[in-house]
Design an enzyme around this catalytic site. Structure first.
Site, short mmCIF file in Angstrom:
data_model
loop_
_atom_site.label_atom_id
_atom_site.label_comp_id
_atom_site.label_asym_id
_atom_site.label_seq_id
_atom_site.Cartn_x
_atom_site.Cartn_y
_atom_site.Cartn_z
N ASN A 208 0.84 -1.18 0.00
CA ASN A 208 0.00 0.00 0.00
C ASN A 208 0.88 1.24 0.00
O ASN A 208 2.03 1.20 0.47
CB ASN A 208 -0.90 0.02 1.24
N ASP A 276 -3.35 -6.14 2.43
CA ASP A 276 -4.42 -7.11 2.72
C ASP A 276 -4.08 -8.51 2.23
O ASP A 276 -4.56 -9.50 2.78
CB ASP A 276 -5.73 -6.65 2.09
N LYS A 286 14.63 -14.18 -8.91
CA LYS A 286 13.92 -13.20 -9.73
C LYS A 286 13.18 -13.90 -10.86
O LYS A 286 13.73 -14.73 -11.59
CB LYS A 286 14.90 -12.18 -10.30
N ASP A 304 -5.29 -10.20 9.88
CA ASP A 304 -5.95 -8.95 10.19
C ASP A 304 -5.55 -8.55 11.61
O ASP A 304 -6.17 -8.98 12.59
CB ASP A 304 -7.47 -9.11 10.07
N LEU A 306 -5.52 -5.65 13.27
CA LEU A 306 -6.46 -4.80 14.00
C LEU A 306 -7.60 -5.63 14.58
O LEU A 306 -7.95 -5.51 15.76
CB LEU A 306 -6.99 -3.70 13.09
N LYS A 337 -16.28 -0.59 9.11
CA LYS A 337 -15.00 -1.22 9.46
C LYS A 337 -14.85 -1.30 10.98
O LYS A 337 -14.41 -2.33 11.51
CB LYS A 337 -13.84 -0.44 8.85
N LYS A 341 -14.34 -4.86 12.76
CA LYS A 341 -13.08 -5.17 13.43
C LYS A 341 -13.26 -5.30 14.94
O LYS A 341 -12.53 -6.05 15.59
CB LYS A 341 -12.03 -4.10 13.15
#
Length: 397
Positions: A208, A276, A286, A304, A306, A337, A341
């Site tokens: 991200n 994720d 490579k 996950d 959190l 969310k 969570k």
């Protein structure tokens, strides 16, 4: 923040000594009294008169000054302070400290003190990276000496790299964190920050977008309020803050392990942009490009973190704060969310291209809790961090 605190400032003999003039001013602005001690080499870079004028106190330089010994012996001088700060801490001073030498006033004070000691190293990059200096650094850390910096930057000698003394405000933040009796004193808080990198092969990864700037600012703000902060960071663009325990990770699974190892804690703030998914069966070598053929990648879910921490039955932090970076339906998605969570708060922000927030110096967030959604005005990431830290302090105290 430092009202009533006394800093014994030992100024070493390096070009960075000029920064101590501003450092003294910044410390006094926050209420601290500064007693300056200068080595003979320090006087080659800044004058005792300038230092004394800014500190508003006499500068101590000579171990064998009978007048000063009659007024305040060097043993007493080393023990009346709340913190002994060495800035700049040259390679020579660090070596003498590590060996317990006491050949002048500065080193005698350092050997005689039972006060906490903090150093701000400054030297040529090659001197900093030398194995002898790194050995001395580990000895000093083992003796309980705290370290702020050094930073990467241009050197007076024309080279570039680590060894540049931390800036005065960075040092002040570290001093405040070490001495200020803030509302979070005695509280342990885990903060995650930056991205995670999930390897495709040894040279490619998925991730991200995250600079880590907001997470760093939150950790620094919590530390400034007196908290003990464990800072778990992925490969971020920004350096971690001073005065925190830094745990560096690469992948989501490494971040999960680091977070669980840091518990129990009074609070946890999950500001990291954790990937994720990860690639199934990442290649050990490579993957070569073949004309007309595209590689096929299979993915599996990452842990996950959190949700796992939020739903713990044992060792769950008293306050769990998540982050939600959304590009549309921000409040609705972030609220869902939080419910999914099981965390206490969600800090939601709109990172759609139109806002220009992603990768910028500002943020506009909405704090979502069981009392509803509270929108904050757009402000710098440091200001967001201070406001969030203050809210966390209110919740924990």
């Amino acid at each position: 923040m430092l009202s009533g605190k006394r800093i014994l400032l030992i100024i070493g003999g390096g070009i960075a000594a000029y920064k101590c003039l501003d450092l003294i001013r910044r410390l006094r602005e926050r209420g601290a009294a500064v007693t300056p001690v200068m080595t003979r080499a320090a006087a080659e870079f800044v004058t005792p008169l300038s230092v004394s004028a800014l500190a508003g106190e006499k500068v101590y330089t000579d171990l064998f000054d009978l007048t000063d010994e009659a007024e305040m012996g060097h043993i007493q001088l080393s023990r009346v302070a709340d913190l002994v700060l060495v800035a700049p801490a040259t390679a020579d001073l660090m070596a003498k400290m590590a060996q317990g030498m006491a050949g002048d006033l500065a080193t005698t004070l350092l050997l005689a003190t039972d006060t906490p000691v903090m150093i701000a190293p400054a030297m040529n990059v090659r001197m900093w990276e030398h194995r002898a200096t790194q050995r001395n650094l580990e000895v000093l850390k083992g003796d309980g000496v705290s370290v702020v910096g050094p930073n990467d930057g241009d050197m007076a000698c024309g080279e570039y790299g680590p060894g540049r003394m931390a800036e005065p405000l960075e040092i002040v933040d570290a001093v405040v964190g070490a001495l200020a009796d803030g509302p979070l004193h005695g509280k342990r808080i885990v903060v995650t920050s930056g991205p995670t990198h999930e390897p495709i092969d040894p040279v490619r990864y998925i991730a991200n977008r995250s600079s880590g700037a907001q997470g760093k600012a939150i950790a620094a703000a919590l530390r400034a309020l007196g908290a003990e902060v464990v800072f778990v960071t992925g490969p971020a663009d920004v350096a971690p803050p001073d005065g925190v325990e830094v745990v560096r990770v690469e992948t989501a699974r490494e971040m999960r392990a680091a977070v669980l190892a840091a518990l129990p804690a009074d609070a946890a703030v999950f500001a990291a942009a954790v990937a994720d998914w990860r690639v199934v069966g990442a290649s050990d070598s490579k993957i070569k490009k073949v004309a007309g053929a595209l590689p096929t990648l299979a993915f599996e879910e990452n842990p996950d973190i959190l949700a796992e921490v939020s739903q713990m039955t044992e060792d769950r932090p008293g306050l769990v704060v998540g982050f939600a970076a959304e590009t549309n339906d921000v409040i609705e998605n972030a609220t869902a969310k939080r419910t999914r969570k099981g965390c206490d708060w969600i800090v939601a922000n709109d990172v759609s291209p139109a806002t220009g927030i992603m990768g910028g110096s500002e943020n506009a967030v909405t704090l979502i809790s069981d009392t509803g959604a509270e929108a904050w005005p757009r402000m710098g990431k440091d200001a967001v961090a201070r406001q969030l830290a203050a809210r966390i302090a209110d919740a924990l105290v």
